[in-house]
Enzyme design. Structure first.
Site, PDB file in Angstrom:
ATOM      1  N   ARG A  24       0.925  -1.250   0.051  1.00 51.62           N
ATOM      2  CA  ARG A  24      -0.060   0.058   0.079  1.00 51.62           C
ATOM      3  C   ARG A  24       0.884   1.415   0.049  1.00 51.62           C
ATOM      4  NH1 ARG A  24      -2.800   3.242   3.651  1.00 51.62           N
ATOM      5  NH2 ARG A  24      -1.650   2.415   5.195  1.00 51.62           N
ATOM      6  N   ASP A 235      17.453  -5.467  13.398  1.00 50.55           N
ATOM      7  CA  ASP A 235      16.572  -4.803  12.358  1.00 50.55           C
ATOM      8  C   ASP A 235      17.276  -3.745  11.529  1.00 50.55           C
ATOM      9  OD1 ASP A 235      14.001  -4.258  11.716  1.00 50.55           O
ATOM     10  OD2 ASP A 235      14.179  -2.521  12.473  1.00 50.55           O
ATOM     11  N   HIS A 240      20.917  -2.522   6.913  1.00 47.10           N
ATOM     12  CA  HIS A 240      20.969  -1.277   6.368  1.00 47.10           C
ATOM     13  C   HIS A 240      22.430  -0.702   6.684  1.00 47.10           C
ATOM     14  CE1 HIS A 240      16.933  -1.746   5.351  1.00 47.10           C
ATOM     15  NE2 HIS A 240      16.439  -1.439   6.567  1.00 47.10           N
TER      16      HIS A 240
END
Ligand code: NAP
Length: 485
Positions: A24, A235, A240
């Site tokens: 979405r 996480d 990252h």
């Protein structure tokens, strides 16, 4: 400057989890922007797939709402939107059962590139790979896009790699890290390897240290259950920050091709030193004036010892970087949202201007968000009379303004990466061995604090994180650069 769109052949894209939050907010709006840019050929089909029954028109309404809300910077031309929605199909499918699979197999075209985006919880990645294969859709032109988290530790990442490898070749597996799709990250490679200016200075002789910061203002939000099992190390750092560290520290690859780039990144991860316990600071945010709950309240565990903040110091032990520490920090509920890499150059060996001119060193700041761009701080004479006083001024390259096509934001990371999947370019995706090497470095760090029974330090929401993170720097006679939006 003219926007260049590289056309792609007709393709089928199946979005498993096509009704989820990621679809979405990012995937559908990103595809719409590519559609508006004219990159998606007329024949291409996009198939949303999720467990719940929806009609095709319900799915189109869902997509239209998502696009109206999230297609940042793309004026939502209703004609373009109608043409985009016309491409959308929907199949109700159960990743763990039999429902919907024959229908999906009937919808994908036999002679096209077909991409399967796994935008579902990680527990379903293996089931999807297996069923795509079982239903004859794992052709040579098939590729799968696997979301994060890729494993929870080295053992689970290895197991997942093995499961995926049973059904797909490594060249068909696209492990996504959306940080790699950011304009600045690619520019970092262009700046390093396209110019003579920086590369001779890019080593421990000239670089004092490097700081990589990924700061968020948000808390764990609705992801509490997942986050409390992961923490900032799993996480953010393992993926990252590790990827950013690789791009900053890697040797020039012989070619800008997927394996050449990923070979060099892998060497960096393998050269990382284990992290000493006293070089790690973990934190957990506290409640903020009744405005936000504390970390422990947000995850519903008053005794949680998961970190929402981590700062650490590491070294890449090779000829280029020996003696140049790399400091990483990331956290939630910090003072500003900012992802930035600061390459801190050494002071000039001798100041001809005397004590009063102060100490000045060059800093190359690479901003990933917000306001993607690169700034080089250089020292000049302060204008006007009054003798030789030095000041630092920025040479600024803000990509959106300086380099973007007029009136257009740079492509979002997801839209760029999805089109790379369609083109079959894996340069900006993580290879299986890279992910495993990153876990091999991360696991002992986590095991260490578990065995020592350490609990994270509380820190004020809206702050820079725990004070101990400043001490980590001060002990080395250094300081973090401020976290600024
Ligand atoms: P989400 O909002 O919970 O959506 C999950 C989707 O999976 C829904 O469409 C759901 O459809 C579908 N689904 C669940 N069980 C299924 C099954 N057995 N068979 C088929 N479909 C099933 O999750 P999300 O936030 O979009 O995240 C998706 C993935 O992206 C996760 O791996 C997440 O870690 C990763 N990710 C998300 C974000 C983000 O910003 N959201 C960022 C980075 C990575 P039904 O409701 O019909 O079951």
């Amino acid at each position: 400057m003219v926007s260049r769109v590289i056309p792609v052949d007709p393709f089928d894209l199946v979005i498993f989890g096509g009704t989820g939050d990621l679809a979405r907010r990012k995937i559908l709006p990103g595809l719409f922007r590519r559609h508006c840019a004219g990159q998606i050929p007329d024949e291409a089909a996009i198939i949303g797939a999720a467990r719940t029954q929806h009609s095709r028109s319900e799915y189109r309404s869902f997509a239209a709402e998502a696009i109206r809300e999230f297609a940042n910077g793309q004026p939502c031309d209703e004609g373009a939107l109608a043409a985009f929605l016309d491409r959308l199909q929907y199949v109700a499918i159960d990743a763990r059962g039999t429902q919907g699979w024959a229908e999906l197999a009937g919808q994908v075209h036999p002679d096209r590139v077909r991409a399967f985006y796994f935008s579902v919880g990680p527990a379903l990645f293996g089931d999807l790979a297996e069923r795509i294969h079982l239903h004859g859709m794992a052709t040579d032109d098939a590729r799968i896009v696997v979301e994060k988290p890729f494993g929870h530790d080295l053992a689970s990442a290895r197991a997942l790699n093995a499961t995926l490898a049973a059904h797909f070749q490594e060249g068909q597996i696209y492990r996504i890290d959306h940080y790699l799709g950011k304009e600045t990250v690619q520019n970092l490679m262009a700046i390093r390897f396209g110019n003579m200016l920086f590369e001779p200075l890019w080593n421990s002789q000239y670089v004092d240290h490097i700081q990589i910061t990924v700061a968020e203002t948000v808390g764990v939000g609705g992801r509490g259950e997942y986050y409390d099992k992961a923490g900032a190390m799993r996480d953010m750092v393992q993926n990252h920050l590790m990827q950013l560290l690789c791009l900053i520290a890697m040797e020039p690859p012989a070619k800008f091709d997927p394996d050449a780039v990923r070979d060099e990144k892998l060497k960096v991860i393998r050269a990382l030193d284990p992290v000493e316990p006293h070089h790690i600071v973990r934190g957990q945010y506290e409640a903020q004036d009744g405005a936000h709950p504390s970390y422990r309240d947000a995850v519903g565990d008053p005794r949680s010892s998961t970190e929402s903040y981590i700062a650490l110091k590491t070294h890449v032990s090779n000829w280029r970087w020996a003696g140049t520490p790399i400091y990483l920090r990331t956290g939630k509920r910090l003072v500003a949202r900012s992802s930035v890499i600061n390459v801190m150059f050494k002071d000039a060996p001798h100041s001809i201007f005397g004590q009063e001119a102060g100490r000045h060193a060059n800093v190359l700041s690479i901003r990933l968000q917000p306001n993607e761009g690169i700034t080089l701080l250089v020292t000049i004479k302060e204008p006007g009379p009054g003798g030789m006083r030095l000041v630092d001024v920025p040479l600024d390259m803000t990509f959106a303004k300086a380099l973007g096509p007029e009136g257009e934001d740079p492509p979002d990371a997801y839209e760029r990466l999805i089109m790379d999947v369609i083109r079959g370019n894996q340069t900006l995706f993580m290879r299986g061995d890279e992910v495993e090497a990153a876990w091999a470095w991360t696991d002992p760090i986590i095991a260490g604090w578990k065995s020592r029974g350490e609990v994270p330090k509380p820190y004020e929401s809206g702050s820079n994180g725990p004070g101990d993170a400043d001490l980590l720097m001060q002990r080395d006679r250094r300081a973090w650069r401020g976290i600024k939006p």
